[in-house]
Design an enzyme around this catalytic site. Structure first.
Site, PDB file in Angstrom:
ATOM      1  N   LYS A  36       0.818  -1.220   0.000  1.00 42.09           N
ATOM      2  CA  LYS A  36       0.000   0.000   0.000  1.00 42.09           C
ATOM      3  C   LYS A  36       0.859   1.282   0.000  1.00 42.09           C
ATOM      4  O   LYS A  36       2.057   1.235   0.280  1.00 42.09           O
ATOM      5  CB  LYS A  36      -0.929  -0.020   1.221  1.00 42.09           C
ATOM      6  CG  LYS A  36      -1.986  -1.143   1.171  1.00 42.09           C
ATOM      7  CD  LYS A  36      -2.937  -1.023   2.360  1.00 42.09           C
ATOM      8  CE  LYS A  36      -4.046  -2.069   2.303  1.00 42.09           C
ATOM      9  NZ  LYS A  36      -4.997  -1.915   3.434  1.00 42.09           N
ATOM     10  N   GLU A  45      -9.687 -10.704  -7.440  1.00 45.62           N
ATOM     11  CA  GLU A  45      -8.668  -9.655  -7.293  1.00 45.62           C
ATOM     12  C   GLU A  45      -7.481  -9.874  -8.228  1.00 45.62           C
ATOM     13  O   GLU A  45      -6.909  -8.915  -8.750  1.00 45.62           O
ATOM     14  CB  GLU A  45      -8.218  -9.592  -5.828  1.00 45.62           C
ATOM     15  CG  GLU A  45      -9.353  -9.113  -4.916  1.00 45.62           C
ATOM     16  CD  GLU A  45      -9.005  -9.137  -3.440  1.00 45.62           C
ATOM     17  OE1 GLU A  45      -7.846  -9.463  -3.092  1.00 45.62           O
ATOM     18  OE2 GLU A  45      -9.902  -8.824  -2.629  1.00 45.62           O
ATOM     19  N   TYR A  57     -12.364  -2.042  -3.969  1.00 52.05           N
ATOM     20  CA  TYR A  57     -12.866  -2.181  -2.595  1.00 52.05           C
ATOM     21  C   TYR A  57     -14.391  -2.066  -2.514  1.00 52.05           C
ATOM     22  O   TYR A  57     -14.925  -1.726  -1.455  1.00 52.05           O
ATOM     23  CB  TYR A  57     -12.215  -1.137  -1.682  1.00 52.05           C
ATOM     24  CG  TYR A  57     -10.847  -1.530  -1.156  1.00 52.05           C
ATOM     25  CD1 TYR A  57     -10.687  -2.625  -0.300  1.00 52.05           C
ATOM     26  CD2 TYR A  57      -9.705  -0.811  -1.488  1.00 52.05           C
ATOM     27  CE1 TYR A  57      -9.445  -2.985   0.200  1.00 52.05           C
ATOM     28  CE2 TYR A  57      -8.445  -1.166  -0.991  1.00 52.05           C
ATOM     29  CZ  TYR A  57      -8.327  -2.251  -0.150  1.00 52.05           C
ATOM     30  OH  TYR A  57      -7.092  -2.601   0.356  1.00 52.05           O
ATOM     31  N   ASN A  70      -1.967   0.508   6.738  1.00 52.35           N
ATOM     32  CA  ASN A  70      -1.461  -0.754   7.283  1.00 52.35           C
ATOM     33  C   ASN A  70      -0.641  -1.574   6.285  1.00 52.35           C
ATOM     34  O   ASN A  70      -0.571  -2.795   6.386  1.00 52.35           O
ATOM     35  CB  ASN A  70      -2.609  -1.562   7.917  1.00 52.35           C
ATOM     36  CG  ASN A  70      -3.685  -1.928   6.919  1.00 52.35           C
ATOM     37  OD1 ASN A  70      -3.604  -1.586   5.749  1.00 52.35           O
ATOM     38  ND2 ASN A  70      -4.686  -2.651   7.387  1.00 52.35           N
ATOM     39  N   HIS A 118      -2.258  -5.330   1.615  1.00 53.20           N
ATOM     40  CA  HIS A 118      -3.574  -5.961   1.432  1.00 53.20           C
ATOM     41  C   HIS A 118      -3.335  -7.402   1.008  1.00 53.20           C
ATOM     42  O   HIS A 118      -2.394  -7.676   0.262  1.00 53.20           O
ATOM     43  CB  HIS A 118      -4.387  -5.259   0.332  1.00 53.20           C
ATOM     44  CG  HIS A 118      -5.513  -6.111  -0.189  1.00 53.20           C
ATOM     45  ND1 HIS A 118      -6.732  -6.180   0.442  1.00 53.20           N
ATOM     46  CD2 HIS A 118      -5.575  -6.983  -1.229  1.00 53.20           C
ATOM     47  CE1 HIS A 118      -7.509  -7.041  -0.216  1.00 53.20           C
ATOM     48  NE2 HIS A 118      -6.819  -7.543  -1.239  1.00 53.20           N
TER      49      HIS A 118
HETATM   50  P1  RTP Z   1      -7.162  -5.786   3.440  1.00 50.39           P
HETATM   51  O1  RTP Z   1      -8.495  -6.058   2.814  1.00 50.39           O
HETATM   52  O2  RTP Z   1      -6.590  -4.433   3.070  1.00 50.39           O
HETATM   53  O3  RTP Z   1      -6.190  -6.917   3.222  1.00 50.39           O
HETATM   54  O4  RTP Z   1      -7.326  -5.732   5.013  1.00 50.39           O
HETATM   55  P2  RTP Z   1      -8.203  -6.633   5.956  1.00 50.39           P
HETATM   56  O5  RTP Z   1      -8.851  -7.741   5.182  1.00 50.39           O
HETATM   57  O6  RTP Z   1      -7.322  -7.011   7.099  1.00 50.39           O
HETATM   58  O7  RTP Z   1      -9.294  -5.604   6.446  1.00 50.39           O
HETATM   59  P3  RTP Z   1     -10.713  -5.226   5.820  1.00 50.39           P
HETATM   60  O8  RTP Z   1     -11.731  -5.392   6.885  1.00 50.39           O
HETATM   61  O9  RTP Z   1     -10.932  -5.946   4.522  1.00 50.39           O
HETATM   62  O10 RTP Z   1     -10.551  -3.665   5.549  1.00 50.39           O
HETATM   63  C1  RTP Z   1      -9.933  -3.221   4.363  1.00 50.39           C
HETATM   64  C2  RTP Z   1      -8.994  -2.101   4.693  1.00 50.39           C
HETATM   65  O11 RTP Z   1      -9.737  -0.955   5.087  1.00 50.39           O
HETATM   66  C3  RTP Z   1      -8.997  -0.210   6.043  1.00 50.39           C
HETATM   67  N1  RTP Z   1      -9.767  -0.091   7.274  1.00 50.39           N
HETATM   68  N2  RTP Z   1      -9.874   1.034   7.916  1.00 50.39           N
HETATM   69  N3  RTP Z   1     -10.565   3.009   9.810  1.00 50.39           N
HETATM   70  C4  RTP Z   1     -10.981   1.765   9.988  1.00 50.39           C
HETATM   71  O12 RTP Z   1     -11.609   1.428  10.954  1.00 50.39           O
HETATM   72  C5  RTP Z   1     -10.611   0.777   8.994  1.00 50.39           C
HETATM   73  N4  RTP Z   1     -10.971  -0.495   9.018  1.00 50.39           N
HETATM   74  C6  RTP Z   1     -10.423  -1.042   7.918  1.00 50.39           C
HETATM   75  C7  RTP Z   1      -7.712  -0.936   6.298  1.00 50.39           C
HETATM   76  O13 RTP Z   1      -6.683  -0.384   5.490  1.00 50.39           O
HETATM   77  C8  RTP Z   1      -8.023  -2.356   5.857  1.00 50.39           C
HETATM   78  O14 RTP Z   1      -6.864  -3.021   5.490  1.00 50.39           O
HETATM   79 MG    MG Z   2      -9.968  -7.391   3.381  1.00 52.44          MG
END
Ligand code: RTP
Ligand code: MG
Length: 140
Positions: free
Chosen positions: A11, A128, A51, A114, A117
Site C-alpha cells: 500500500k 482480485e 474495494y 497498514n 492488502h
Molecule cells: P485488506 O483487505 O486491506 O487486506 O485488510 P483486511 O482484510 O485485514 O481488512 P478489511 O476489513 O478488509 O478492511 C480493508 C482495509 O480498510 C482499512 N480499514 N480502515 N478506519 C478503519 O476502521 C478501517 N478499518 C479497515 C484498512 O486499510 C483495511 O486493510
Molecule cells: Mg480485506
C-alpha cells in the site's frame, strides 16, 4: 495442502517509505513466490471498484483516497495454502493487534495505513488477481 495464488498489494504508506524490498523478503522467507508484480498508481475509480465490498463502511471514502494517494505494488503470491499463509505473514488489520514478526507489526502506521492488502478467500483471490493481471502476466 493445495498450491494457491493470492493477490497482494503493497500500500501507499509502504511504497512511500521505500519498504517494498523488506516486505517482499517477508513473503519469500515464508515460502511465498512472487509470480507477478507491477507498480501502478490507482485512480479513485479503480480503488473504489477494487474495494466495492466495503462501499457501505464508514471508512470507504478514506480508504479509496489513501489507496489512490501514491503508487502501490500489486503482486500475485503463490505457494502452499498461499491465501491463509499471506494473511498470517501480514498480521492483524490493526497493527496494535498484530503478532510479532508480521508485516503490519513491523511496518504499519495505523489501521488505515497498514502497509499491505491480501485476498481473504479463494473467491476474492480469483476476482482480485483478474482485476489486475491477465493470465499471460502470471509467470509461475
Ligand atoms: P485488506 O483487505 O486491506 O487486506 O485488510 P483486511 O482484510 O485485514 O481488512 P478489511 O476489513 O478488509 O478492511 C480493508 C482495509 O480498510 C482499512 N480499514 N480502515 N478506519 C478503519 O476502521 C478501517 N478499518 C479497515 C484498512 O486499510 C483495511 O486493510
Ligand atoms: Mg480485506
Amino acid at each position: 495442502m493445495a498450491i494457491e495464488r493470492t493477490l497482494s498489494i503493497i500500500k501507499p504508506d509502504a511504497t512511500k517509505r521505500n519498504l517494498t524490498g523488506k516486505i517482499n523478503a517477508k513473503f519469500e522467507e515464508a515460502g511465498l513466490r512472487i509470480v507477478a508484480q507491477k507498480r501502478i498508481h490507482l485512480t479513485m475509480a479503480q480503488a473504489g471498484q477494487f474495494y466495492a465490498e466495503h462501499k457501505e463502511r464508514g471508512f470507504y471514502g478514506e480508504l479509496c483516497e489513501f489507496m489512490a494517494s501514491e503508487p502501490v505494488v500489486v503482486q500475485v503470491l503463490e505457494g502452499e495454502g498461499a491465501i491463509l499463509k499471506n494473511r498470517e505473514v501480514m498480521g492483524a488489520t490493526n497493527p496494535a493487534n498484530a503478532a510479532d514478526g508480521t508485516i503490519r507489526k513491523e511496518f504499519a502506521l495505523s489501521v488505515g495505513e497498514n502497509s499491505v492488502h491480501g485476498s481473504d478467500s479463494e473467491t476474492s483471490a480469483a476476482r482480485e488477481i483478474s482485476f489486475f493481471f491477465s493470465g499471460l502476466e502470471l509467470v509461475g
